[in-house]
Write an enzyme that holds these catalytic residues in place. Structure first.
Site, PDB file in Angstrom:
ATOM      1  N   ASP A   1     -10.159  18.632 -25.858  1.00  0.00           N
ATOM      2  CA  ASP A   1     -10.687  17.606 -26.761  1.00  0.00           C
ATOM      3  C   ASP A   1     -11.353  16.533 -25.883  1.00  0.00           C
ATOM      4  O   ASP A   1     -12.570  16.587 -25.631  1.00  0.00           O
ATOM      5  CB  ASP A   1      -9.520  17.055 -27.603  1.00  0.00           C
ATOM      6  CG  ASP A   1      -9.871  15.885 -28.508  1.00  0.00           C
ATOM      7  OD1 ASP A   1     -11.014  15.414 -28.462  1.00  0.00           O
ATOM      8  OD2 ASP A   1      -8.999  15.408 -29.275  1.00  0.00           O
TER       9      ASP A   1
ATOM     10  N   ASN B   1      -2.813  14.786 -25.810  1.00  0.00           N
ATOM     11  CA  ASN B   1      -3.704  13.674 -25.493  1.00  0.00           C
ATOM     12  C   ASN B   1      -3.624  13.268 -24.020  1.00  0.00           C
ATOM     13  O   ASN B   1      -3.475  12.087 -23.679  1.00  0.00           O
ATOM     14  CB  ASN B   1      -3.456  12.473 -26.408  1.00  0.00           C
ATOM     15  CG  ASN B   1      -3.960  12.708 -27.824  1.00  0.00           C
ATOM     16  OD1 ASN B   1      -3.163  12.867 -28.755  1.00  0.00           O
ATOM     17  ND2 ASN B   1      -5.274  12.786 -27.993  1.00  0.00           N
TER      18      ASN B   1
ATOM     19  N   GLU C   1      -3.401  21.454 -27.073  1.00  0.00           N
ATOM     20  CA  GLU C   1      -4.626  20.658 -26.970  1.00  0.00           C
ATOM     21  C   GLU C   1      -4.494  19.591 -25.882  1.00  0.00           C
ATOM     22  O   GLU C   1      -3.508  18.855 -25.843  1.00  0.00           O
ATOM     23  CB  GLU C   1      -4.882  20.018 -28.347  1.00  0.00           C
ATOM     24  CG  GLU C   1      -6.168  19.215 -28.456  1.00  0.00           C
ATOM     25  CD  GLU C   1      -6.385  18.709 -29.899  1.00  0.00           C
ATOM     26  OE1 GLU C   1      -5.790  19.277 -30.843  1.00  0.00           O
ATOM     27  OE2 GLU C   1      -7.137  17.740 -30.073  1.00  0.00           O
TER      28      GLU C   1
ATOM     29  N   GLY D   1     -10.722  15.204 -35.621  1.00  0.00           N
ATOM     30  CA  GLY D   1     -10.852  13.988 -36.419  1.00  0.00           C
ATOM     31  C   GLY D   1     -10.365  12.787 -35.644  1.00  0.00           C
ATOM     32  O   GLY D   1      -9.713  12.926 -34.600  1.00  0.00           O
TER      33      GLY D   1
ATOM     34  N   LYS E   1      -0.516  20.395 -36.579  1.00  0.00           N
ATOM     35  CA  LYS E   1      -0.565  20.035 -35.154  1.00  0.00           C
ATOM     36  C   LYS E   1       0.428  18.919 -34.895  1.00  0.00           C
ATOM     37  O   LYS E   1       0.441  17.900 -35.586  1.00  0.00           O
ATOM     38  CB  LYS E   1      -2.006  19.594 -34.856  1.00  0.00           C
ATOM     39  CG  LYS E   1      -2.238  18.783 -33.623  1.00  0.00           C
ATOM     40  CD  LYS E   1      -3.745  18.662 -33.382  1.00  0.00           C
ATOM     41  CE  LYS E   1      -4.171  17.244 -33.115  1.00  0.00           C
ATOM     42  NZ  LYS E   1      -5.636  17.127 -32.962  1.00  0.00           N
ATOM     43  N   LEU E   2       1.275  19.128 -33.896  1.00  0.00           N
ATOM     44  CA  LEU E   2       2.292  18.143 -33.548  1.00  0.00           C
ATOM     45  C   LEU E   2       1.851  17.399 -32.296  1.00  0.00           C
ATOM     46  O   LEU E   2       1.530  18.014 -31.281  1.00  0.00           O
ATOM     47  CB  LEU E   2       3.629  18.839 -33.264  1.00  0.00           C
ATOM     48  CG  LEU E   2       4.079  19.926 -34.250  1.00  0.00           C
ATOM     49  CD1 LEU E   2       5.372  20.565 -33.765  1.00  0.00           C
ATOM     50  CD2 LEU E   2       4.257  19.331 -35.648  1.00  0.00           C
ATOM     51  N   LYS E   3       1.861  16.086 -32.360  1.00  0.00           N
ATOM     52  CA  LYS E   3       1.573  15.299 -31.165  1.00  0.00           C
ATOM     53  C   LYS E   3       2.797  15.367 -30.264  1.00  0.00           C
ATOM     54  O   LYS E   3       3.936  15.278 -30.748  1.00  0.00           O
ATOM     55  CB  LYS E   3       1.280  13.847 -31.544  1.00  0.00           C
ATOM     56  CG  LYS E   3      -0.021  13.677 -32.324  1.00  0.00           C
ATOM     57  CD  LYS E   3      -1.231  13.910 -31.433  1.00  0.00           C
ATOM     58  CE  LYS E   3      -2.509  13.522 -32.153  1.00  0.00           C
ATOM     59  NZ  LYS E   3      -3.684  13.653 -31.287  1.00  0.00           N
TER      60      LYS E   3
ATOM     61  N   LYS F   1     -15.639  16.998 -31.719  1.00  0.00           N
ATOM     62  CA  LYS F   1     -15.679  15.752 -32.497  1.00  0.00           C
ATOM     63  C   LYS F   1     -17.062  15.178 -32.291  1.00  0.00           C
ATOM     64  O   LYS F   1     -17.435  14.831 -31.156  1.00  0.00           O
ATOM     65  CB  LYS F   1     -14.644  14.750 -31.971  1.00  0.00           C
ATOM     66  CG  LYS F   1     -13.206  15.108 -32.263  1.00  0.00           C
ATOM     67  CD  LYS F   1     -12.247  14.073 -31.675  1.00  0.00           C
ATOM     68  CE  LYS F   1     -10.810  14.436 -32.012  1.00  0.00           C
ATOM     69  NZ  LYS F   1      -9.850  13.698 -31.176  1.00  0.00           N
TER      70      LYS F   1
HETATM   71  O1  OSB Z   1      -6.517  13.711 -30.261  1.00  0.00           O
HETATM   72  O2  OSB Z   1      -7.154  14.680 -31.995  1.00  0.00           O
HETATM   73  C1  OSB Z   1      -6.787  13.648 -31.442  1.00  0.00           C
HETATM   74  C2  OSB Z   1      -6.501  10.816 -33.994  1.00  0.00           C
HETATM   75  C3  OSB Z   1      -7.010   9.759 -33.261  1.00  0.00           C
HETATM   76  C4  OSB Z   1      -7.386   9.963 -31.958  1.00  0.00           C
HETATM   77  C5  OSB Z   1      -7.274  11.226 -31.387  1.00  0.00           C
HETATM   78  C6  OSB Z   1      -6.779  12.303 -32.107  1.00  0.00           C
HETATM   79  C7  OSB Z   1      -6.363  12.079 -33.429  1.00  0.00           C
HETATM   80  C8  OSB Z   1      -5.748  13.108 -34.253  1.00  0.00           C
HETATM   81  C9  OSB Z   1      -5.826  12.945 -35.755  1.00  0.00           C
HETATM   82  O3  OSB Z   1      -5.113  14.038 -33.814  1.00  0.00           O
HETATM   83  C10 OSB Z   1      -6.979  13.696 -36.327  1.00  0.00           C
HETATM   84  C11 OSB Z   1      -7.253  13.303 -37.759  1.00  0.00           C
HETATM   85  O4  OSB Z   1      -6.490  13.712 -38.632  1.00  0.00           O
HETATM   86  O5  OSB Z   1      -8.249  12.592 -38.005  1.00  0.00           O
HETATM   87 MG    MG Z   2      -6.840  15.717 -29.683  1.00  0.00          MG
END
Ligand code: OSB
Ligand code: MG
Length: 370
Positions: free
Chosen positions: A239, A191, A214, A291, A162-164, A263
């Protein structure tokens, strides 16, 4: 039935192996609260998934600490004999603050399960003892670094990368990652950084055959997400928007998403997480375990949840070494086939190492039932 005699709150800080940058900020260390409860029969551990800043949601460590100390702990002490599943009702007088509630609820459940020798996975209704792992890649300074990181994770065996993304660091980055890895299972996570006016960006991302996009829009934009989903081919996964089973059902009914990231911390604990799972399973909506850069305590909790039957997509349940040089528990390792074992011991099945806790602790406070 259990009586919680004491609660230990502990703020810890662990350096990350590399900075983790998202559209809402950058972290170079994982800073979080651990809750330990003492009962007559066992102790139990829970990790609060909040971080130092209220960027992902409203919650943050110092706020969670005060809430745990001044509201949740006194309510738990006052309740006397309790079962972990009663805690949602005992904590219902506090509006919101799901991450703080989950930390303490998880610790009590862990103690209860350890006392009767039952694993968390079995208690939740797991149907597997290994889960498929994905990995979440922060926004690196350059495309070259992104490609290097992605290649490394794919070589490790991760089943999904997954790429932010954020406005301006999206189409070109994803195009490069796709070109270098034509067959890889790729997804993106915004996000909540975009608005409906950015629909052309998401139309462009459709070309890269992503597994999902996402949380493209704001957490409260269920209607806007349903409009966006109608305009693009790629499945939307929510999310931040999903705080409860009611949210999940509304999102599916509105067509705001076709996939849900669960989550347990974000939704107030394992009870609500399971209700989301149970609501979506008969509707055939795929879910996966998200996560929050958890230490081994939160990771063990997440792995048990990810072992439920509706969790059909790889989770952000990566190996400890993806986050930390040294975790506070024995490290979680991923096999080259991209799967990880779900702990089978009593409760969450792992214990923090006391030497590591001592090294990582910034502050401790012990609260006692009078
Ligand atoms: O949006 O999924 C998210 C980490 C911190 C806060 C939000 C997110 C994330 C991750 C990393 O994408 C997930 C992980 O590897 O724990
Ligand atoms: Mg997320």
């Amino acid at each position: 039935m259990t009586v919680v005699r004491a609660i230990e709150l502990r703020l810890i800080r662990l350096p990350l192996v590399r900075p983790f940058r998202t559209s809402f900020g950058q972290e170079t260390e994982r800073e979080c609260i651990l809750a330990r409860v003492d009962t007559d029969d066992a102790e139990g551990w829970g990790e609060c998934v909040a971080g130092p800043n209220p960027g992902f949601s409203e919650e943050f460590n110092e706020g969670a600490w005060l809430l745990l100390r001044d509201f949740l702990a006194p309510a738990l002490f006052q309740a006397g004999e309790t079962r972990a599943e009663d805690l949602e009702h005992i904590f219902a007088f506090v509006r919101g603050h799901p991450m703080a509630k989950a930390a303490l609820s998880n610790a009590v459940l862990d103690a209860e399960l350890r006392a009767r020798g039952e694993s968390l996975a079995a208690y939740l209704g797991a149907d597997k003892d290994r889960v498929a792992c994905g990995v979440s890649v922060g926004i690196p300074p350059s495309t070259e670094q992104l490609l290097e990181e992605v290649a490394g994770y794919l070589a490790d065996g991760y089943r999904r990368v997954k790429l932010k993304i954020q406005p301006g660091l999206d189409i070109e980055r994803v195009a490069a990652a796709r070109e270098a890895n034509p067959e890889a299972a790729l997804s993106v996570d915004a996000n909540a950084a975009y608005s409906l006016g950015d629909v052309e960006t998401f139309r462009a991302l459709d070309a890269f055959e992503l597994l999902m996009v996402e949380q493209p829009l704001d957490q409260d934009d269920l209607v806007e997400h349903s409009k966006l989903q109608r305009e693009i081919r790629t499945d939307i996964c929510l999310d931040e928007s999903i705080r409860s089973a009611a949210d999940a059902e509304a999102a599916i009914e509105l067509g705001s998403c076709r996939i849900v990231n669960i989550k347990q911390g974000r939704v107030g604990g394992l009870g609500e997480a399971k209700r989301i799972h149970d609501a979506l399973l008969p509707r055939g909506v795929p879910v996966w375990c998200g996560g929050m850069l958890e230490t081994g305590i939160g990771r063990a909790t997440n792995l048990a949840l990810a072992a439920l039957p509706g969790f059909v997509l790889p989770g952000d349940t990566s190996a400890s070494e993806r986050y930390f040089l040294e975790d506070i528990t024995e490290p979680f390792r991923m096999d080259p086939d991209g799967t990880m074992a779900v702990p089978g011991g009593p409760g969450i099945g792992v214990d923090p190492r006391l030497d590591r806790l001592a090294q990582c602790t910034l502050r401790t406070e012990i609260l006692r039932k009078e």
